[in-house]
Scaffold this motif. Structure first.
Motif, mmCIF file in Angstrom:
data_model
loop_
_atom_site.group_PDB
_atom_site.id
_atom_site.type_symbol
_atom_site.label_atom_id
_atom_site.label_comp_id
_atom_site.label_asym_id
_atom_site.label_seq_id
_atom_site.Cartn_x
_atom_site.Cartn_y
_atom_site.Cartn_z
ATOM 1 N N PHE A 242 -37.226 -26.366 8.945
ATOM 2 C CA PHE A 242 -38.513 -25.673 8.916
ATOM 3 C C PHE A 242 -38.797 -25.057 7.550
ATOM 4 C CE2 PHE A 242 -37.053 -25.605 13.327
ATOM 5 C CZ PHE A 242 -38.153 -26.134 13.983
ATOM 6 N N ARG B 229 -46.257 -20.990 16.725
ATOM 7 C CA ARG B 229 -44.875 -20.962 16.252
ATOM 8 C C ARG B 229 -44.375 -19.521 16.114
ATOM 9 N NH1 ARG B 229 -46.066 -23.574 10.251
ATOM 10 N NH2 ARG B 229 -47.045 -21.755 9.278
ATOM 11 N N GLY C 259 -40.135 -20.880 13.203
ATOM 12 C CA GLY C 259 -39.659 -22.061 13.904
ATOM 13 C C GLY C 259 -40.330 -22.164 15.259
ATOM 14 N N ARG C 260 -39.746 -22.945 16.167
ATOM 15 C CA ARG C 260 -40.354 -23.122 17.487
ATOM 16 C C ARG C 260 -40.209 -21.859 18.341
ATOM 17 N NH1 ARG C 260 -37.023 -28.471 18.603
ATOM 18 N NH2 ARG C 260 -35.549 -27.012 17.636
ATOM 19 N N ASP D 55 -34.463 -21.138 16.870
ATOM 20 C CA ASP D 55 -34.503 -21.799 15.567
ATOM 21 C C ASP D 55 -34.243 -20.828 14.418
ATOM 22 O OD1 ASP D 55 -35.072 -24.355 16.524
ATOM 23 O OD2 ASP D 55 -37.228 -23.982 16.542
ATOM 24 N N VAL D 56 -34.512 -19.541 14.626
ATOM 25 C CA VAL D 56 -34.474 -18.598 13.498
ATOM 26 C C VAL D 56 -33.692 -17.328 13.841
ATOM 27 C CG1 VAL D 56 -36.531 -19.436 12.332
ATOM 28 C CG2 VAL D 56 -36.781 -17.787 14.181
#
Length: 255
Positions: free
Chosen positions: A36, A170, A222-223, A227-228
């Protein structure tokens, strides 16, 4: 460990000095960009007490989040291919379960900005905020049922409802200051909010605060939170202390 604690590349030109990750004791650090575009730091933590930190000064215009109530909602067939992944279900965002509810609740709202704001109003009013409600495994569906959570839970639920309504959304994490807010101030923490795709670009929406905020500094997107994660450990660890600060630097300090 993998750590996402560096300011997002979209704001690096605003840094007065690099926000380099430092550790005590010092260890080798390998940096890379994930899928990303987020800047990640990878290291092997030694046994025992281990401290990681970043610090910098960043120039910020001090303006509220941009807003355009006329931003149009694109039909799915007109969306760019790179945003389609932000319409799909993800770890914390179960669009398949909440789809019927989303259309029943928001299907009559005007398309575009007004519909996203209606989602944020709903989430903000439905969920009770409290750090004592924090749970790393809570999903959007569980947030709907339990009606409590922290900023990541507000964000996951709003993202899920937007995706159900064919609005790409997002997950974002970073700093949100109390600058311009009335005291008393709660203890500072990292924050989560979302960006939605309307009118050919991404816009910030913050269902947890649902008001004007100044000094929003992005770290990663991110999604969803999977993701983060700010820190990801591949072994047993215990967090014993945690401090976040955002202080305004006086333009004309008194000598």
């Amino acid at each position: 460990m993998i750590l996402l604690l560096s300011v997002h590349y979209s704001r690096t030109s605003d840094l007065e000095r690099p926000d380099l990750l430092t550790t005590i004791p010092a260890v080798p650090i390998e940096s890379y960009r994930d899928g990303f575009g987020n800047w990640c730091n990878r290291l092997t933590a030694p046994a025992g007490e281990f401290c990681v930190s970043t610090d910098t000064v960043i120039r910020d215009a001090g303006l509220p989040d941009e807003k355009d109530t006329t931003a149009e909602q694109h039909t799915v067939e007109r969306l760019p291919g790179e945003v389609l992944t932000f319409l799909l279900a993800s770890r914390y965002c179960e669009t398949d379960i909440l789809s019927d509810f989303a259309w029943q609740q928001f299907g009559q709202e005007p398309l575009g900005w007004a519909r996203v704001q209606a989602v944020c109003d709903f989430v903000h009013d439905r969920i009770r905020f409290g750090y004592e409600f924090s749970r790393a495994t809570r999903t959007a569906v569980e947030t709907m049922k339990e009606r409590v959570g922290v900023c990541r839970d507000f964000t996951h639920l709003a993202i899920t409802l937007c995706r159900c309504l064919n609005i790409p959304a997002r997950y974002c994490t970073g700093y949100v200051s109390d600058i311009g807010q009335p005291p008393p101030y709660a203890p500072m923490d990292f924050a989560a909010w979302m960006e939605v795709y309307l009118g050919g670009r991404w816009w910030v929406f913050d269902p947890r605060n649902n008001d004007v905020r100044l000094g929003r500094i992005l770290i990663a997107k991110g999604r969803d939170a999977a993701d983060v994660p700010l820190t990801h450990s591949f072994g047993q660890h215990e967090l014993v202390d945690f401090n976040v600060w955002i202080d305004r630097v006086d333009d004309n300090p008194i000598q």
